[in-house]
Write an enzyme that holds these catalytic residues in place. Structure first.
Site, short mmCIF file in Angstrom:
data_model
loop_
_atom_site.label_atom_id
_atom_site.label_comp_id
_atom_site.label_asym_id
_atom_site.label_seq_id
_atom_site.Cartn_x
_atom_site.Cartn_y
_atom_site.Cartn_z
N SER A 163 33.23 -7.94 -23.13
CA SER A 163 32.59 -7.98 -24.28
C SER A 163 30.92 -7.37 -24.06
O SER A 163 30.41 -7.41 -23.32
CB SER A 163 31.99 -9.56 -24.23
OG SER A 163 31.08 -9.68 -25.63
N ASN A 204 30.90 -9.08 -19.02
CA ASN A 204 29.77 -8.56 -20.00
C ASN A 204 29.13 -7.39 -19.80
O ASN A 204 28.72 -6.95 -18.67
CB ASN A 204 28.67 -9.79 -19.65
CG ASN A 204 27.44 -9.53 -20.64
OD1 ASN A 204 27.29 -9.78 -21.73
ND2 ASN A 204 26.52 -8.96 -19.93
N GLU A 205 29.31 -6.58 -20.77
CA GLU A 205 28.63 -5.38 -21.04
C GLU A 205 29.10 -4.08 -19.97
O GLU A 205 28.38 -3.34 -19.90
CB GLU A 205 27.27 -5.61 -21.15
CG GLU A 205 26.82 -6.36 -22.38
CD GLU A 205 25.34 -6.28 -22.68
OE1 GLU A 205 24.53 -5.98 -21.71
OE2 GLU A 205 24.78 -6.86 -23.70
N ASP A 206 29.91 -4.45 -19.28
CA ASP A 206 30.52 -3.47 -18.20
C ASP A 206 31.01 -2.41 -19.12
O ASP A 206 30.70 -1.10 -18.60
CB ASP A 206 31.60 -3.93 -17.12
CG ASP A 206 30.87 -4.78 -16.30
OD1 ASP A 206 29.87 -5.30 -16.47
OD2 ASP A 206 31.92 -5.42 -15.43
#
Length: 855
Positions: A499, A448-450
């Site tokens: 994502s 998530n959002e890395d």
């Protein structure tokens, strides 16, 4: 001998705080020897240290007042848990394993003083083979030392270097522990530890270690091929004495369709395949029935049953389709299930409590039922939480909810040194094998959002190595994960690196998925512009709102003066973790509706929920409109951030910690419905023309009668009507008509005194409705709607003389409404089904009337 399990959670457990200077040897007696002021207290396993401390009245409730601050010391010290087991006798030559399904996180396990092993990953199970003498004593001491994850992580960070992240202490990037324990922008810092999942002894001569059930469906869906690959734990010299019997049947009626008995090889494996003709398929609930089959696997020695395993499976063909659009740049990003394109309407899922062990199976069922009841077909298990409990996935299988499964990486540039990657490989192997049989699993997602954090370091053309870059974890997301998914789940869910992900950067709205945070975060755009902010698949978006009033009040201790319970109080602010929330909540209220009085907490609850609900409506309606037919699937998913909360808090959730729906939950239910209506002004028409569209997940065309009506707000007069027949095309959105408004209506619109409405009727039933009000609402003078409520046993009917916006109903604490936060127009009675109504008058509130009034 039959496999025997001994639940060690059924025995008495105790815990104590470890003195910093004491050796672990000091804790092997009945009382710790290091400090007279430290003693053992009763504990519950599975559990967490905060729960045990609270149960023993050693700390205040962390969820109330500012108590979170008072319990920070818990995560900074070490804890010791112990259990005394009686003498246990087992059959000669039996294998005995001590199995922990989850230890949080850095733990050392001892049995009768012998060190069995150490752990550093809360996400995986740990199994220790015991010697015959390990349990031979009259009593046997199982002891676990939990070392502070915060301090262990900080030591690793000191060794390897500080890394970039959002949310929480930066040392969390080195620790395989739930990220949200470190605090997030919706959750507290509560650094738990403990035996958080079941612990048991397994006694056996042979056992089933691992089962793989890859399934392939033919292109025409008429035949399923099921392969079975089974690995055993046994004395390989005796392996050929065992057989495995496999049977498959429909879960619904327990009918056995096929059965097969096979021999175990000398390598302690067994494999076979079974064909099923004309299988009943598993569909997401919006597009069909989620048919399930039960696989029963029996381990036999002759005719003696040694072990029985059950696996629930479903037959479905699933893929992500990325292909060029006919009239727009970029490519599609839609899930196709059984050859059907799916618009995924749903929410993001976070752990439903900071202390997961106290969640019951019924809690999980109620949460997923909440998703079903609001017409969702997808939940995204977010990467800063946990791989959820089995009941979560079992219930999603049963209820037809697709699961977008993040791996547990969130909002950081993680390391990728050898020891870390080895730990990750062990974790991935455990998780994929454990979850891969679930038909609900629709996607394995790397993080998530890395990539959003690492965007300036991410060159898609750079194929590595990345060890010496600021973003070394690309090795994990782009090499390790896809290889392991391909190896361990070859016919299951596809893999996606992160994502958001797609295109050159995570903000590219023409490729892959996006997180649309330019409303609330980013440029803090107007939520009315959501339709212009669409992506191919929007996997996060949202707007903050306070929880229901009763949940807000639960933040304070019992007996707190009402004078201290206001929206901008210290306690209210503490229970909102979003950076800059004061300005953002204020901005969106100020732009759209009249500001509530500072001390009126119920009005603040209503107003923040009003803003959230309207934002969600604009987003889903506009994006679902983009899901056209083949070649026109411009937006194929909208996942609200978020469904749930982990404590009582003001957040983006559409249902609060106690599962109570906010206004946005009801809006999502209407916008995700099988048939939804939309109405808007035609761009460039100077508000003289409106467009009407519809969205349908039905698999056949639907004929409707379309009514476009206009009502004057100040007196409720019906001033315009247009009627037309239309056809909603199957499984897509349909542009239905454009209507020129008459001069009188145009004049009233300029005075912000007309509300427009589009309604779809199938026969005499209104199947969808959408309203178009003059905005901003703060300029409108809303008269008393003259509300009448007609009560029946299981329903209420609402009638008004003047249009009403955002009508909110409240009853007793157990009362549930089929719909709420509704717009009601003159001559268009609204009937709402209710449950648990006890005959009392309901309280009502609406825009422009910031008081609850019994009617």
């Amino acid at each position: 001998m039959e496999v025997r399990e001994v639940d060690l959670g059924a025995y008495e457990w105790h815990f104590c705080q470890k003195h910093p200077s004491a050796s672990i040897d000091a804790y092997f007696g009945d009382e710790p020897k290091d400090d007279a002021n430290t003693r053992w207290f009763p504990a519950v396993v599975p559990g967490m240290v905060h729960l045990d401390l609270f149960r023993n009245k050693l700390i205040p409730d962390p969820y109330k007042e500012l108590n979170e601050q008072k319990v920070q010391w818990i995560g900074e010290i070490d804890w010791v848990y112990k259990c005394r087991l009686p003498k246990l006798s087992f059959q000669e030559n039996a294998s005995v394993d001590l199995v922990f399904d989850g230890l949080d996180t850095f733990a050392d396990v001892y049995l009768n003083g012998r060190h069995l092993g150490s752990t550093d990953n809360m996400y995986i199970a740990h199994r220790y083979r015991l010697a015959s003498a390990d349990l031979a004593g009259e009593t046997n001491l199982l002891l676990i030392l939990f070392r502070s994850a915060l301090k262990e992580g900080q030591a690793l960070e000191k060794k390897y270097g500080k890394r970039e992240l959002w949310n929480g202490d930066s040392s969390r990037l080195y620790v395989r522990k739930a990220g949200y324990h470190y605090g997030w922008d919706w959750g507290p810092v509560l650094m738990a530890c403990g035996v958080w999942r079941p612990v048991r002894l397994e006694v056996y001569e042979a056992r089933i270690r691992e089962v793989a059930i890859p399934i392939t469906l033919s292109d025409d869906l008429s035949q399923a091929l099921i392969k079975f690959n089974i690995d055993m734990d046994c004395d390989v010299r005796q392996a050929d004495k065992y057989d495995v019997n496999i049977s498959i049947g429909e879960t619904e009626n327990s009918t056995i369709l096929q059965s097969q008995r096979i021999s175990v090889t000398k390598q302690a494996t067994a494999s076979t395949q079974i064909k099923v003709d004309k299988p009943k398929l598993w569909y997401p609930r919006t597009h069909g029935n989620p048919h399930l089959y039960t696989v029963k696997i029996d381990l036999l020695k002759g005719e003696q049953l040694l072990e029985r395993r059950h696996k629930t499976i479903g037959f479905r063909k699933l893929r992500i389709v990325q292909r060029p659009l006919e009239e727009d740049p970029g490519t599609t990003f839609y899930f196709e299930v059984n050859n059907l394109p799916i618009f995924c309407g749903g929410t993001n899922w976070i752990p439903a409590d900071n202390f997961v062990p106290r969640l019951t199976d019924e809690d999980y069922r109620q949460w997923i039922q909440s998703a079903v009841d609001s017409n969702q077909n997808m939940l995204r298990v977010w990467g800063g939480g946990i791989y959820e409990q089995d009941i979560f996935y079992d219930t999603c299988d049963k209820m037809g909810i697709l699961v977008w499964q993040d791996f547990m990486f969130a909002c950081g540039l993680y390391p990728a040194h050898d020891a870390f990657c080895k730990n990750i490989e062990t974790e991935l192997s455990h998780v994929i094998k454990h979850l891969r049989h679930h038909p609900c699993i629709a996607l394995w997602c790397g993080n998530n959002e890395d990539y959003a954090i690492g965007e300036e370091y991410h060159d898609p053309n750079d194929k590595g190595p990345w060890d010496d870059t600021p973003f070394p974890a690309r090795k994990i997301y782009e090499l390790i994960m896809p290889d392991m998914v391909k190896q361990l789940d070859p016919t299951g869910a596809p893999y996606w690196p992160g994502s958001p992900y797609g295109g050159v950067g995570g903000a590219d709205r023409t490729v892959g998925d996006i997180h649309q945070w330019n409303v609330w975060h980013g440029i803090q755009d107007k939520y009315q512009n959501y339709s212009k902010l669409a992506g191919r698949f929007v996997s996060e978006f949202g707007m903050e709102a306070m929880p229901t009033l009763s949940t807000m009040l639960s933040m304070w201790n019992t007996g707190t003066s009402p004078v201290d319970q206001y929206a901008q109080s210290r306690v209210s602010d503490w229970h909102n973790k979003a950076t800059g929330f004061e300005a953002r909540i204020g901005k969106y209220i100020m732009e759209n509706i009249q500001f509530p009085a500072a001390g009126d907490l119920p009005a603040w609850v209503y107003c923040t929920q009003f803003i959230q609900a309207e934002a969600i409506r604009y987003a889903i309606s506009g994006w679902r409109r983009n899901f056209g037919g083949p070649g026109h699937e411009k937006t194929s998913g909208a996942l609200i951030w978020q469904l749930n909360d982990c404590w009582p808090v003001t957040s983006w959730a559409i249902a609060d910690y106690y599962k109570k729906p906010k206004a946005a939950w009801y809006v999502a239910k209407r916008e995700f419905a099988p048939i939804a209506a939309g109405i808007s002004f035609v761009d460039g028409s100077d508000n003289t023309k409106v467009s009407v569209w519809g969205a349908s997940s039905k698999l056949e065309n639907v004929h409707v009668n379309i009514f476009v009506r206009a009502y004057r707000i100040k007196d409720g007069h019906h001033v315009f009507e247009h009627t037309e027949e239309g056809v909603l095309l199957a499984n897509q959105s349909t542009e239905l008509l454009q209507v020129d408004l008459c001069k009188g209506v145009r004049d009233d619109l300029r005075e912000s005194d007309v509300v427009l409405c589009a309604q779809f009727y199938a026969g005499d039933q209104c199947v969808a409705q959408s309203t178009l009000w003059p905005e901003p609402f703060k300029y409108i003078h809303l008269p008393d709607p003259v509300l009448h409520i007609q009560y029946d046993i299981n329903s209420i009917t609402l009638k008004v003389s003047n249009p009403v916006k955002g009508l909110w109903l409240e009853g007793n604490a157990d009362m549930a409404f089929d719909d709420n936060f509704v717009d009601v127009l003159p001559g268009c009675a609204k009937t709402i089904r209710v449950r648990n109504w006890k005959g009392e008058k309901l309280a009502a509130r609406w825009l422009g009337y910031n008081r609850l009034e019994s009617r």
